[in-house]
Design a protein around this motif. Structure first.
Motif, PDB file in Angstrom:
ATOM      1  N   HIS A  43      -8.769  48.212   0.148  1.00 21.77           N
ATOM      2  CA  HIS A  43      -9.514  49.251   0.654  1.00 21.77           C
ATOM      3  C   HIS A  43     -10.411  48.068   1.927  1.00 21.77           C
ATOM      4  N   LEU A  44     -10.038  48.377   3.200  1.00 15.81           N
ATOM      5  CA  LEU A  44     -11.338  47.773   4.558  1.00 15.81           C
ATOM      6  C   LEU A  44     -12.394  47.246   3.873  1.00 15.81           C
ATOM      7  N   HIS A  45     -12.446  46.273   3.773  1.00 13.22           N
ATOM      8  CA  HIS A  45     -14.260  45.830   3.116  1.00 13.22           C
ATOM      9  C   HIS A  45     -14.846  44.432   4.712  1.00 13.22           C
ATOM     10  N   LEU A  46     -16.280  44.529   5.010  1.00 11.29           N
ATOM     11  CA  LEU A  46     -17.042  43.784   5.555  1.00 11.29           C
ATOM     12  C   LEU A  46     -17.185  43.036   4.778  1.00 11.29           C
ATOM     13  N   HIS A  47     -17.019  41.083   5.521  1.00  7.26           N
ATOM     14  CA  HIS A  47     -17.894  39.965   4.710  1.00  7.26           C
ATOM     15  C   HIS A  47     -18.983  40.256   5.092  1.00  7.26           C
ATOM     16  N   PHE A  48     -20.215  39.838   4.753  1.00  4.52           N
ATOM     17  CA  PHE A  48     -20.794  39.745   5.506  1.00  4.52           C
ATOM     18  C   PHE A  48     -21.885  37.711   5.171  1.00  4.52           C
ATOM     19  N   ALA A  49     -22.496  36.705   5.731  1.00  3.46           N
ATOM     20  CA  ALA A  49     -22.876  35.892   5.168  1.00  3.46           C
ATOM     21  C   ALA A  49     -24.014  35.201   6.480  1.00  3.46           C
ATOM     22  N   VAL A  50     -25.039  35.121   5.219  1.00  2.00           N
ATOM     23  CA  VAL A  50     -26.211  35.050   6.016  1.00  2.00           C
ATOM     24  C   VAL A  50     -27.289  34.055   6.406  1.00  2.00           C
ATOM     25  N   ASN A  51     -27.392  33.258   7.205  1.00  2.00           N
ATOM     26  CA  ASN A  51     -28.474  31.795   6.552  1.00  2.00           C
ATOM     27  C   ASN A  51     -29.520  32.075   6.109  1.00  2.00           C
ATOM     28  N   THR A  52     -29.813  31.353   5.353  1.00  2.00           N
ATOM     29  CA  THR A  52     -31.267  31.874   4.455  1.00  2.00           C
ATOM     30  C   THR A  52     -32.023  30.883   5.371  1.00  2.00           C
ATOM     31  N   VAL A  53     -31.816  30.528   6.290  1.00  2.47           N
ATOM     32  CA  VAL A  53     -32.745  29.379   7.369  1.00  2.47           C
ATOM     33  C   VAL A  53     -32.961  30.308   8.772  1.00  2.47           C
ATOM     34  N   ASN A  54     -34.685  30.118   9.052  1.00  2.00           N
ATOM     35  CA  ASN A  54     -34.382  31.270   9.970  1.00  2.00           C
ATOM     36  C   ASN A  54     -34.361  30.233  11.598  1.00  2.00           C
ATOM     37  N   PHE A  55     -33.547  30.743  12.648  1.00  5.01           N
ATOM     38  CA  PHE A  55     -33.061  29.663  13.413  1.00  5.01           C
ATOM     39  C   PHE A  55     -34.189  29.361  14.614  1.00  5.01           C
ATOM     40  N   ARG A  56     -34.729  30.455  14.452  1.00  2.00           N
ATOM     41  CA  ARG A  56     -36.164  30.478  15.900  1.00  2.00           C
ATOM     42  C   ARG A  56     -36.844  29.484  14.752  1.00  2.00           C
ATOM     43  N   ILE A  90     -20.980  42.667   1.076  1.00  2.00           N
ATOM     44  CA  ILE A  90     -19.838  43.079   1.120  1.00  2.00           C
ATOM     45  C   ILE A  90     -20.311  44.774   1.506  1.00  2.00           C
ATOM     46  N   VAL A  91     -19.492  45.201   2.721  1.00  5.75           N
ATOM     47  CA  VAL A  91     -19.368  46.589   2.776  1.00  5.75           C
ATOM     48  C   VAL A  91     -18.178  47.495   3.060  1.00  5.75           C
ATOM     49  N   SER A  92     -17.929  47.859   1.757  1.00  8.12           N
ATOM     50  CA  SER A  92     -16.543  48.836   1.829  1.00  8.12           C
ATOM     51  C   SER A  92     -16.275  50.577   1.772  1.00  8.12           C
ATOM     52  N   PHE A  93     -15.570  50.678   1.937  1.00  9.04           N
ATOM     53  CA  PHE A  93     -15.235  51.711   2.767  1.00  9.04           C
ATOM     54  C   PHE A  93     -14.002  52.460   2.417  1.00  9.04           C
ATOM     55  N   SER A  94     -13.887  53.587   1.466  1.00  9.30           N
ATOM     56  CA  SER A  94     -13.385  54.541   1.304  1.00  9.30           C
ATOM     57  C   SER A  94     -11.878  54.783   1.939  1.00  9.30           C
ATOM     58  N   GLU A  95     -10.661  55.552   1.355  1.00  8.37           N
ATOM     59  CA  GLU A  95      -9.535  55.534   2.118  1.00  8.37           C
ATOM     60  C   GLU A  95     -10.641  56.586   3.298  1.00  8.37           C
ATOM     61  N   GLY A  96     -11.124  58.016   3.139  1.00  7.85           N
ATOM     62  CA  GLY A  96     -11.159  58.689   3.851  1.00  7.85           C
ATOM     63  C   GLY A  96     -11.937  58.077   5.079  1.00  7.85           C
ATOM     64  N   GLU A  97     -12.746  56.983   4.384  1.00  9.61           N
ATOM     65  CA  GLU A  97     -13.977  56.643   5.186  1.00  9.61           C
ATOM     66  C   GLU A  97     -12.567  56.083   6.625  1.00  9.61           C
ATOM     67  N   GLU A  98     -11.912  55.200   5.959  1.00 10.11           N
ATOM     68  CA  GLU A  98     -10.813  53.652   6.577  1.00 10.11           C
ATOM     69  C   GLU A  98     -10.075  55.083   7.999  1.00 10.11           C
ATOM     70  N   LYS A  99      -9.563  55.724   7.408  1.00  9.97           N
ATOM     71  CA  LYS A  99      -8.766  56.817   8.365  1.00  9.97           C
ATOM     72  C   LYS A  99      -9.232  57.372   9.610  1.00  9.97           C
ATOM     73  N   LEU A 100     -11.165  57.059   9.362  1.00 14.76           N
ATOM     74  CA  LEU A 100     -11.631  58.015  10.485  1.00 14.76           C
ATOM     75  C   LEU A 100     -12.198  56.934  12.158  1.00 14.76           C
ATOM     76  N   TYR A 101     -12.134  55.880  11.822  1.00 16.80           N
ATOM     77  CA  TYR A 101     -12.448  54.676  12.986  1.00 16.80           C
ATOM     78  C   TYR A 101     -10.668  53.847  12.727  1.00 16.80           C
ATOM     79  N   SER A 102     -10.984  53.433  14.401  1.00 13.79           N
ATOM     80  CA  SER A 102     -10.365  52.242  14.517  1.00 13.79           C
ATOM     81  C   SER A 102     -10.639  50.831  13.825  1.00 13.79           C
ATOM     82  N   LEU A 103      -9.755  50.349  13.578  1.00 10.01           N
ATOM     83  CA  LEU A 103     -10.270  48.415  13.412  1.00 10.01           C
ATOM     84  C   LEU A 103     -11.219  48.067  14.554  1.00 10.01           C
ATOM     85  N   ARG A 104     -11.722  48.280  15.555  1.00 11.39           N
ATOM     86  CA  ARG A 104     -12.944  47.753  16.387  1.00 11.39           C
ATOM     87  C   ARG A 104     -13.620  48.870  16.056  1.00 11.39           C
ATOM     88  N   GLN A 105     -13.784  49.992  15.939  1.00  9.54           N
ATOM     89  CA  GLN A 105     -15.474  50.787  15.609  1.00  9.54           C
ATOM     90  C   GLN A 105     -15.944  49.486  14.197  1.00  9.54           C
TER      91      GLN A 105
END
Length: 160
Positions: A119-132, A76-91
């Motif tokens: 606070h806004l936060h990004l959740h990430f899930a990464v497969n532990t097997v390299n697909f290549r 998870i990558v979360s952002f403070s209120e100050g950081e949230e106000k600087l950018y749009s959702l698309r950013q």
């Protein structure tokens, strides 16, 4: 500066079908009530639905006979209120893609911007097997700090 948190992998050992970690985590990350503006993304997957992403993650594991052990890394990558106000959702979506690219397009990864808490936060899930190559991801303390440093350096120099 964004806050980076790994969800401990010890919670995700998956050696039985009754505890389907891939299903549980991906379903949680892509839950519509958490992503009202649908700020999502992924690399190595087609984001048509949570169930399709789950099938794609599992297919890579099955193809390379790597269905045991830790099935994915969740962070998870979360952002403070100050950081949230600087950018749009698309950013924030752009930030998600930049962090996803850290894995060099070798691992399936999805992310979603959760908007359902203080606070806004990004959740990430990464497969532990390299697909290549089919090789399992090596995840240790060095990996953790390397990713943490990348996130902090990237977001500070590029966005904040």
């Amino acid at each position: 500066m964004p806050n980076f948190k790994i969800v401990p992998s010890s919670q995700y050992k998956n050696n039985s079908e009754k505890n389907d970690v891939v299903n549980n985590i991906i379903s949680y990350i892509l839950r519509p009530s958490k992503i009202p503006h649908n700020i999502t993304g992924g690399i190595g997957v087609s984001l048509t639905s949570a169930s399709d992403v789950i099938k794609q993650f599992k297919q890579v594991k099955k193809s390379f006979r790597k269905t045991r052990g830790i099935p994915l890394q969740h962070f998870i990558v979360s952002f403070s209120e100050g950081e949230e106000k600087l950018y749009s959702l698309r950013q924030f979506q752009s930030i998600g893609y930049q962090i996803a690219e850290y894995f060099n397009g070798e691992y399936q990864i999805i992310f979603a911007l959760h908007e359902d808490s203080k606070h806004l936060h990004l959740h990430f899930a990464v497969n532990t097997v390299n697909f290549r190559t089919g090789k399992k991801m090596v995840w240790n303390e060095t990996s953790f700090y390397s990713l943490k440093n990348f996130i902090e350096t990237y977001t500070l120099t590029t966005y904040f």
